[in-house]
Structures are given as C-alpha cells and as structure tokens.
Write a protein that holds these residues in place. Structure first.
Motif, PDB file in Angstrom:
ATOM      1  N   THR A 432      -6.406   6.734   7.793  1.00 28.46           N
ATOM      2  CA  THR A 432      -5.064   6.262   8.130  1.00 28.46           C
ATOM      3  C   THR A 432      -4.949   4.756   7.908  1.00 28.46           C
ATOM      4  O   THR A 432      -3.956   4.266   7.359  1.00 28.46           O
ATOM      5  CB  THR A 432      -4.734   6.594   9.599  1.00 28.46           C
ATOM      6  OG1 THR A 432      -4.980   7.982   9.847  1.00 28.46           O
ATOM      7  CG2 THR A 432      -3.278   6.290   9.910  1.00 28.46           C
ATOM      8  N   LEU A 433      -5.979   4.022   8.329  1.00 33.88           N
ATOM      9  CA  LEU A 433      -5.979   2.571   8.144  1.00 33.88           C
ATOM     10  C   LEU A 433      -5.986   2.210   6.662  1.00 33.88           C
ATOM     11  O   LEU A 433      -5.334   1.241   6.245  1.00 33.88           O
ATOM     12  CB  LEU A 433      -7.181   1.957   8.852  1.00 33.88           C
ATOM     13  CG  LEU A 433      -7.171   2.057  10.383  1.00 33.88           C
ATOM     14  CD1 LEU A 433      -8.496   1.572  10.964  1.00 33.88           C
ATOM     15  CD2 LEU A 433      -6.015   1.256  10.965  1.00 33.88           C
ATOM     16  N   GLU A 434      -6.704   2.982   5.865  1.00 32.75           N
ATOM     17  CA  GLU A 434      -6.721   2.752   4.423  1.00 32.75           C
ATOM     18  C   GLU A 434      -5.318   2.949   3.837  1.00 32.75           C
ATOM     19  O   GLU A 434      -4.863   2.171   2.988  1.00 32.75           O
ATOM     20  CB  GLU A 434      -7.726   3.689   3.765  1.00 32.75           C
ATOM     21  CG  GLU A 434      -7.973   3.418   2.296  1.00 32.75           C
ATOM     22  CD  GLU A 434      -9.058   4.316   1.715  1.00 32.75           C
ATOM     23  OE1 GLU A 434      -9.616   3.944   0.672  1.00 32.75           O
ATOM     24  OE2 GLU A 434      -9.339   5.373   2.316  1.00 32.75           O
ATOM     25  N   SER A 435      -4.628   3.991   4.300  1.00 32.14           N
ATOM     26  CA  SER A 435      -3.261   4.241   3.839  1.00 32.14           C
ATOM     27  C   SER A 435      -2.302   3.156   4.334  1.00 32.14           C
ATOM     28  O   SER A 435      -1.334   2.798   3.643  1.00 32.14           O
ATOM     29  CB  SER A 435      -2.781   5.614   4.316  1.00 32.14           C
ATOM     30  OG  SER A 435      -3.460   6.644   3.646  1.00 32.14           O
ATOM     31  N   TRP A 436      -2.562   2.635   5.519  1.00 28.22           N
ATOM     32  CA  TRP A 436      -1.755   1.552   6.080  1.00 28.22           C
ATOM     33  C   TRP A 436      -1.767   0.366   5.116  1.00 28.22           C
ATOM     34  O   TRP A 436      -0.723  -0.214   4.795  1.00 28.22           O
ATOM     35  CB  TRP A 436      -2.357   1.143   7.420  1.00 28.22           C
ATOM     36  CG  TRP A 436      -1.492   0.337   8.330  1.00 28.22           C
ATOM     37  CD1 TRP A 436      -0.585  -0.620   7.981  1.00 28.22           C
ATOM     38  CD2 TRP A 436      -1.464   0.424   9.751  1.00 28.22           C
ATOM     39  NE1 TRP A 436      -0.004  -1.159   9.087  1.00 28.22           N
ATOM     40  CE2 TRP A 436      -0.518  -0.534  10.197  1.00 28.22           C
ATOM     41  CE3 TRP A 436      -2.137   1.194  10.689  1.00 28.22           C
ATOM     42  CZ2 TRP A 436      -0.245  -0.734  11.550  1.00 28.22           C
ATOM     43  CZ3 TRP A 436      -1.866   0.993  12.029  1.00 28.22           C
ATOM     44  CH2 TRP A 436      -0.930   0.054  12.458  1.00 28.22           C
ATOM     45  N   VAL A 437      -2.958   0.011   4.651  1.00 31.80           N
ATOM     46  CA  VAL A 437      -3.104  -1.097   3.705  1.00 31.80           C
ATOM     47  C   VAL A 437      -2.395  -0.772   2.391  1.00 31.80           C
ATOM     48  O   VAL A 437      -1.743  -1.629   1.787  1.00 31.80           O
ATOM     49  CB  VAL A 437      -4.594  -1.409   3.463  1.00 31.80           C
ATOM     50  CG1 VAL A 437      -4.766  -2.447   2.352  1.00 31.80           C
ATOM     51  CG2 VAL A 437      -5.251  -1.893   4.744  1.00 31.80           C
ATOM     52  N   ALA A 438      -2.498   0.481   1.944  1.00 27.38           N
ATOM     53  CA  ALA A 438      -1.857   0.882   0.686  1.00 27.38           C
ATOM     54  C   ALA A 438      -0.345   0.759   0.770  1.00 27.38           C
ATOM     55  O   ALA A 438       0.318   0.343  -0.194  1.00 27.38           O
ATOM     56  CB  ALA A 438      -2.265   2.310   0.335  1.00 27.38           C
ATOM     57  N   VAL A 439       0.242   1.116   1.909  1.00 22.46           N
ATOM     58  CA  VAL A 439       1.689   0.965   2.095  1.00 22.46           C
ATOM     59  C   VAL A 439       2.072  -0.509   2.020  1.00 22.46           C
ATOM     60  O   VAL A 439       3.068  -0.886   1.379  1.00 22.46           O
ATOM     61  CB  VAL A 439       2.133   1.572   3.444  1.00 22.46           C
ATOM     62  CG1 VAL A 439       3.582   1.202   3.751  1.00 22.46           C
ATOM     63  CG2 VAL A 439       1.991   3.085   3.421  1.00 22.46           C
ATOM     64  N   ALA A 440       1.267  -1.347   2.665  1.00 18.29           N
ATOM     65  CA  ALA A 440       1.561  -2.785   2.662  1.00 18.29           C
ATOM     66  C   ALA A 440       1.512  -3.364   1.252  1.00 18.29           C
ATOM     67  O   ALA A 440       2.392  -4.140   0.851  1.00 18.29           O
ATOM     68  CB  ALA A 440       0.575  -3.509   3.578  1.00 18.29           C
ATOM     69  N   THR A 441       0.494  -2.994   0.488  1.00 27.82           N
ATOM     70  CA  THR A 441       0.390  -3.532  -0.878  1.00 27.82           C
ATOM     71  C   THR A 441       1.525  -3.015  -1.760  1.00 27.82           C
ATOM     72  O   THR A 441       2.011  -3.730  -2.636  1.00 27.82           O
ATOM     73  CB  THR A 441      -0.967  -3.169  -1.500  1.00 27.82           C
ATOM     74  OG1 THR A 441      -1.179  -1.752  -1.436  1.00 27.82           O
ATOM     75  CG2 THR A 441      -2.105  -3.873  -0.765  1.00 27.82           C
ATOM     76  N   SER A 442       1.966  -1.774  -1.524  1.00 33.37           N
ATOM     77  CA  SER A 442       3.108  -1.251  -2.279  1.00 33.37           C
ATOM     78  C   SER A 442       4.387  -2.007  -1.939  1.00 33.37           C
ATOM     79  O   SER A 442       5.220  -2.268  -2.812  1.00 33.37           O
ATOM     80  CB  SER A 442       3.298   0.240  -1.998  1.00 33.37           C
ATOM     81  OG  SER A 442       2.303   1.013  -2.627  1.00 33.37           O
TER      82      SER A 442
END
Length: 494
Positions: A432-442
């Motif tokens: 989930t934390l990895e996806s959190w970062v991915a949303v931010a970079t997007s």
C-alpha cells in the motif's frame, strides 16, 4: 407461505441452510459440488493429513439423508427437494447471466433456526462439512466458488466464538479449510484469524495427534507465518518460519518438501525486508534441492525459480530476470495450461521485466492481457491483480513522457491500485505504501506538485515508522521526495 405442506426432506434442507445463510446468497454449484464429492473434504486429508473425526460419519449421514437418500447424487432429485420450498415462497431462486443461487428471507431463516434448536449441533456442524467439501484443492481456477463461500465463512467466524456446538477437531478442520479459501481469495486478515484459531485449538486440545511439534501443528504454524507475510508483517513471519524450519529439519529432514517450502518462504521474508543477497542465496539452495527431489516441473520448484527471478530483478539484474521469467512462464504453461493463475502471474512478471529494460509498449500489452485474465478469475481487488496493475501503471507512466493521455491513465491506474490495497491490505502494508508513492509521482507528472509533495511526505513518514529508514522502499520514496522538492524550488526561483 406454509410449512404444513412442506415434505420432510425439504423442511430439513431449509433447516440446514438457515444456519449459515447470509444476506447475499447460497450457491447452487456449491451445494452440488459437495454432494458430488460425497461430502468428504478434499483438503483436510490431502493438505493436512488429518483423519476423519468421530462426528464426520454422523454429519455425512445427515447430509446424505437430505441430498442423497438413495446414496446416489442426482440433481433432478435435488430439485425435487428444492421446488416445494420455492412453491411455498420459503426459498427464492435467482437465475441470470451469473451462477444460479438461492436466497432466504431473514424471517424464514429465524423461524427455522428457532424450530431447530434441539438439533443445532448436527445441523450446524453438517453445514460446516457442506462448505468444506465443496472445495477442490486440485482445481486452482475454482476462485468463483471460493469467493462465494467468503460471506458464509465470515458468518462462521462471528458465530463460532460463542458456540460450543462444534467439537475441537471439527473447529480445527473448519478453520484450516476456510483459512485456505480466504487466503486463495486474497482475504488475508480473515485467513490469519482462521489459522490462529486453528493453531490455538491444536495447542490446547487433548487429541494426541495435536501435539505442539507434530507435523500437523507445524503446518498450521507455517500457515500463520505465511498469513503474517501476506499482511506485510515480515519480522513476525520470519521468526515463526525459522521456528517451523528448525523443527521440520529435525523431524522430517532438510530435503523434505515441507521443509524446502518453508525455506523458500524464509527467502521471501528476507527479500521483503531488504536483505536481497541473503534471500538469493537461500532460494537458490532451496531450488537446487527441489529440482533434485521433486523434479524440475514440480509447482514448488517452479515457484522457487520464479522467486530467484524476482530477487534478481530487485537486485537490478533485469536482463537475467527477464530470461528466467520467460522460462518460468513456459514451464507453468506446459505443466498447468495458459489459464492457470500461476501461469498468468508468470506472464505478468514478464511484463514487469519488460518495463525494467525500457520495452514499455510491449510491457503494457503483456500486463493488460494478464490483468484482464486475473480480473476475470480472481477479481479486481485480489492482491495478484493489483500487483499486475501497479506494474502496468509504471509502464504507462514511462510512455507518458511523450503523452498527456498516458500520464493521466497511469495516475488513474495507480489510484485504483492504492485504493484497492488500502481496502484489502490496510494503510500501512508495504504494498500500500509503495502504491501511495506511485500515486504521488503520478500527480507530479500531471503538474500537481504541491499535492504530490504532501502525499510523499506522509508516505515517507509511514515507511520510516513501519519499514525502517534503510528499507529499499523507504530509500526510493525519499529519493522521489528529494527530486520533487528540488523541482518545486526551481519553480519558485523562476
């Protein structure tokens, strides 16, 4: 609605269904599968080596009396039992594009439960047997059947803690069977609770076969450890797997399939806490022994081969990983077919590797195909489906360097994965934390830098607290945050 005109077997059928009917439905296919199996579990004997309890034959007798009065299952005869219930509006049949199922009004359910209090033990444990015998461990593509069981399993969990009608052995068997179903469906918190219950019962029951260090008890502890792993609780998982491995090595030897399976899980734990070189050494050792003992095409051997490729990938050895993942895919396809969940997962990992070597257009094609297959068989929120979509978003983002449309698409996929992981795994799970970062970079790619910075700062704090400052995911997130902060500073300086 009249009970007076209801045949005895139809009445007993409604009694049985009333105990674990939920607000959703009761699957017709699930009932038929159980009857066709003779109401005998395909899981407990094969997977856990448990013998049938004293109550087993009694429960089978109850079920056979209702479903197979002539000792031979017949769906047409079964319909003869169901139809009077439908005619009296006590049971409703839903037909349509999906599977056929039955539903019961809550008032009817309460009425039958109240009238069945004198026979609750036999009927309640018989329904647990009915659920458990509908699972076919050999058919891994049977996810819709297992998913249909989840509401009934959740109801069993809510009722069984306050019910003493099931014997200890009945409850151990039910918890193990239902734990496997929950894990296969991606309901990992539910699976952990079920396995923990089974282990607690196995440690306290007086049955001789349930000794603390027996083979069965060790398998249960291994299931608890695997559930910890699926929930991202890697340290707890690793510690428990170490205990299990040491006991298995003493009891059955280091080359036993169960011991090697545990060794592979130890490697996965090391991998996901960032000890990649140690993980690679361990899984390579396990693979070589499995290849010799089990054969090169055994599922456990192929899974270890896939884990070697995953570790090589995270070590940055992307070409090696891509080549090995191609071999894994072909082996799974040959052994289990193109539609098998392990084959599809191997396909998705090829797509991930293609993205890592900058072949993003081909990666998108492969990952989209894998995601479609996983959504159809596992559902949109299964952990494997979400993993594939996260890798799809990565390649879409890379293609978005030249396309606003691709950048927007990458953001939408990342957001969907993050929301799915929050719901199924929790806010602080590493994935989930990895996806959190991915949303931010997007978001940053779309020019929404301030929003992206806020998300990244919160994600880094959570990663440092849950994973530690030295974990690879934390390091990567901090690097993304540093890049974003420099970008914002440049913008303010203009």
């Amino acid at each position: 609605m009249s009970l007076d005109q209801l045949p005895e077997k139809s009445y007993r059928f409604l009694q049985l269904l009333s105990f674990f009917h939920t607000a959703s439905f009761i699957s017709h296919d699930m009932l038929c599968r159980s009857a066709e199996s003779g109401f005998r579990s395909r899981v407990i004997g094969k997977v856990y080596g448990m013998s049938e309890s004293d109550a087993f034959s009694r429960d089978i007798g109850i079920l056979q009396e209702i479903f197979c009065p002539s000792d031979v299952w017949s769906e047409s005869r079964f319909q003869g039992i169901v139809q009077p219930c439908v005619d009296q509006s006590l049971l409703f049949v839903t037909r349509g594009p999906g599977p056929k199922h039955y539903s019961m009004h809550r008032l009817v359910q309460n009425m039958f439960q109240n009238q069945s209090k004198g026979t609750i033990h036999g009927l309640e444990s018989a329904f647990v047997r009915l659920l458990g015998s509908s699972i076919n461990e050999d058919n891994r593509m049977d996810l819709p059947m297992k998913i249909a069981m989840i509401p009934h399993i959740q109801l069993y969990m809510s009722r069984s803690s306050s019910s003493s009608s099931l014997s200890a052995m009945d409850r151990i068997e039910a918890n193990l069977t239902f734990g496997m179903v929950a894990r296969d469906c991606g309901y990992h918190p539910l699976a952990l609770s079920l396995y923990q219950r089974a282990y607690k019962l196995s440690a306290t029951t007086s049955v001789a076969s349930m000794e603390r260090d027996s083979t069965l008890a060790l398998k249960i502890r291994a299931d608890v450890a695997l559930s910890y792993f699926e929930l991202g609780q890697y340290q707890q998982s690793f510690s428990l797997f170490v205990e299990v491995y040491n006991l298995q090595a003493q009891q059955v030897g280091e080359d036993h399939p169960d011991t090697l399976w545990t060794l592979g899980n130890l490697s996965m734990c090391l991998h996901d806490v960032g000890r990649l070189e140690d993980a690679l050494s361990l899984i390579q050792d396990a693979y070589l022994i499995q290849e010799r003992v089990l054969g090169p095409n055994h599922e456990h051997t192929l899974c270890s081969m896939a884990e070697i490729a995953r570790t090589l990938f995270d070590l940055g050895r992307h070409e090696e990983a891509l080549d090995l993942r191609g071999q894994v895919f072909e082996s799974f396809k040959k052994a289990y077919g193109e539609a098998h969940s392990s084959t599809v997962q191997a396909m998705a990992r090829i797509g991930s590797s293609l993205g890592a070597v900058e072949r993003h257009q081909r990666a998108v094609e492969v990952l989209e195909q894998a995601a479609r297959l996983q959504i159809a068989s596992l559902g949109e929120k299964h952990s494997k489906t979400l993993w594939t979509q996260s890798k799809l978003a990565h390649s879409l983002r890379a293609l978005g360097r030249c396309s606003e449309e691709r950048r927007q698409e990458a953001y939408e996929v990342n957001l969907k994965v993050w929301q799915g992981r929050v719901e199924t795994l929790g806010k602080t799970h590493p994935h989930t934390l990895e996806s959190w970062v991915a949303v931010a970079t997007s978001l940053s790619d779309l020019g929404m830098n301030e929003s992206a910075r806020g998300l990244l700062e919160e994600a880094v704090k959570l990663q440092e607290a849950t994973l530690g400052k030295a974990h690879p995911l934390t390091i990567r997130a901090k690097a993304e945050l540093d890049v974003l902060r420099r970008r914002l500073q440049r913008c303010r300086g203009l």
